[in-house]
Scaffold this active site. Structure first.
Site, PDB file in Angstrom:
ATOM      1  N   ASP A 271       0.832  -1.211   0.000  1.00 19.76           N
ATOM      2  CA  ASP A 271       0.000   0.000   0.000  1.00 19.76           C
ATOM      3  C   ASP A 271       0.863   1.256   0.000  1.00 19.76           C
ATOM      4  OD1 ASP A 271      -2.230  -1.577   0.006  1.00 19.76           O
ATOM      5  OD2 ASP A 271      -2.730  -1.265   2.119  1.00 19.76           O
ATOM      6  N   GLU A 297      -2.533  -2.661  -9.042  1.00 16.45           N
ATOM      7  CA  GLU A 297      -1.265  -1.939  -9.203  1.00 16.45           C
ATOM      8  C   GLU A 297      -1.198  -1.278 -10.574  1.00 16.45           C
ATOM      9  OE1 GLU A 297      -0.322  -6.291 -10.309  1.00 16.45           O
ATOM     10  OE2 GLU A 297      -1.600  -5.224  -8.907  1.00 16.45           O
TER      11      GLU A 297
END
Length: 401
Positions: A271, A297
């Site tokens: 994260d 992502e």
């Protein structure tokens, strides 16, 4: 007066309901407080005939209504993010009370006394209009509210002339309620008050809906647009650039080996990498560009006004920027890379097809070893731009078009 008391109470309850629904709406709390004070003022006005003389009761009502306007302006300042001129308002409030007490020595029918009574209301309401005009947040609805507050302020300064034309304000405070002037003044005041309140509610609900919409189109982790926000803006920008005859390009990028990042540093570490990369994209883009996180992502950047060459240079600059990207709590030597696919929209090409070509170029970049940029021409051929590679012993690739 009884009707005005009921109206002010209902409006106060409405603003309280808005404030309770969304506790971040501080302005709604101030507007509720203003109408509570307004209801108290009408309650005092209603009680005046029950008291002999009534000058002290009038002063209490005067202070309550003036206080209501102060609190109302505080709400406007919070709503429109304008600094509240506290020193000026405090001075006006104190001077107004003192002048009101002094003017009680003048005859009730004195025009000067009536002007002194109404002038602070005029000034306070004009300040409210000024707060909106000074704000950068001015849409048509806001300008209508500013105009309505201007009319309201003029209404106060016109009341002495109306009093003279309608038989005066009454021989004493207790006689005021039975005058034609009181009827006209209370009625016009109620109409304007309701109009202002309803418009304020429209503005508060408008801002609330805009915020809800923005949240629904924003990725909570990165703070970028999510897929829905990206798709809506991409379509709109394609229409705008087509109408202006300008190019538009799409850059898709994917963090390399992200599963390994999660496995090594945990999901919290992953994260933080996403957040750091989102910050890098924000720093690299200009106003008018659209940056979005459209997958775990995977990121997308819409570049209106940029052709394929400019978009490739942008992607390469971001790729190089990642070499210096620092991620909080990560080892200083940790390095992260990304792969990029670029496509410029051709005439009459749909957003889906542009996205398809950019995505195909992205996969070509990943298949070629990652940490590089690939671009797609509209005719389906693909070109690459490879300056550096994560593999030390690989020969530098040549630039190709």
């Amino acid at each position: 007066m009884a009707i005005n008391f009921a109206i002010a109470s209902l409006l106060a309850a409405s603003f309280i309901a808005i404030a309770l629904y969304d506790r971040t709406r501080i302005a709604a709390k101030h507007f509720a407080g203003a109408y509570v004070l307004g209801a108290a003022y009408f309650g005092v006005e209603f009680l005046i005939p029950m008291f002999t003389g009534g000058n002290r009761t009038v002063l209490v009502g005067y202070a309550l209504f003036l206080g209501a306007l102060v609190v109302f302006n505080r709400g406007l300042a919070r709503l429109y993010r304008v600094r509240m001129p506290w020193k000026v308002i405090a001075a006006i409030f104190i001077i107004s009370i003192a002048t009101k007490v002094a003017s009680d020595q003048l005859p009730r029918e004195s025009f000067t006394r009536m002007v002194i009574y109404q002038m602070p209301y005029f000034v306070m309401q004009a300040i409210g209009a000024g707060i909106i005009f000074l704000s950068a947040k001015r849409r048509p609805t806001d300008l209508v509210l500013a105009a309505l507050l201007t009319v309201t302020s003029i209404h106060y300064i016109m009341k002495p002339a109306v009093a003279l034309q309608t038989g005066g304000v009454g021989a004493s405070p207790s006689h005021y309620a039975s005058t034609l002037y009181a009827f006209i003044g209370q009625t016009t005041g109620a109409v304007l008050s309701v109009a202002v309140a309803l418009l304020l509610m429209v503005i508060l609900v408008r801002d609330l809906l805009a915020e809800i919409t923005m949240k629904s189109e924003t990725d909570p982790l990165s703070g970028l647009f999510n897929r829905r926000g990206f798709e809506l803006r991409f379509e709109r920008l394609m229409q705008e650039t087509e109408a202006k005859g300008l190019p538009i390009s799409l850059v898709l990028c994917d963090l390399d080996h992200f599963k390994a990042v999660n496995d090594t540093h945990g999901h919290a570490g992953g994260d933080r990498v996403i957040t750091a990369f989102a910050d890098a994209l924000r720093e690299a883009t200009l106003p008018g560009h659209v940056v979005a996180r459209i997958g775990g992502e995977e990121f997308a950047i819409v570049l209106p006004g940029c052709n394929l060459a400019a978009a490739r240079l942008f992607a390469e600059s971001v790729r190089l920027r990642m070499e210096k990207m620092k991620v909080e709590t990560m080892p200083a030597e940790a390095r992260f890379t990304a792969s990029f696919g670029v496509a410029e929209r051709s005439r009459d090409e749909t957003s889906e097809h542009v996205h398809y070509r950019a995505d195909a170029a992205l996969y070509q970049a990943k298949d070629a070893g990652r940490d590089r940029v690939r671009a797609s021409r509209a005719d389906g051929t693909r070109t690459g731009l490879m300056i550096a590679d994560t593999t030390p012993d690989e020969r530098p690739a040549a630039r190709s078009m």
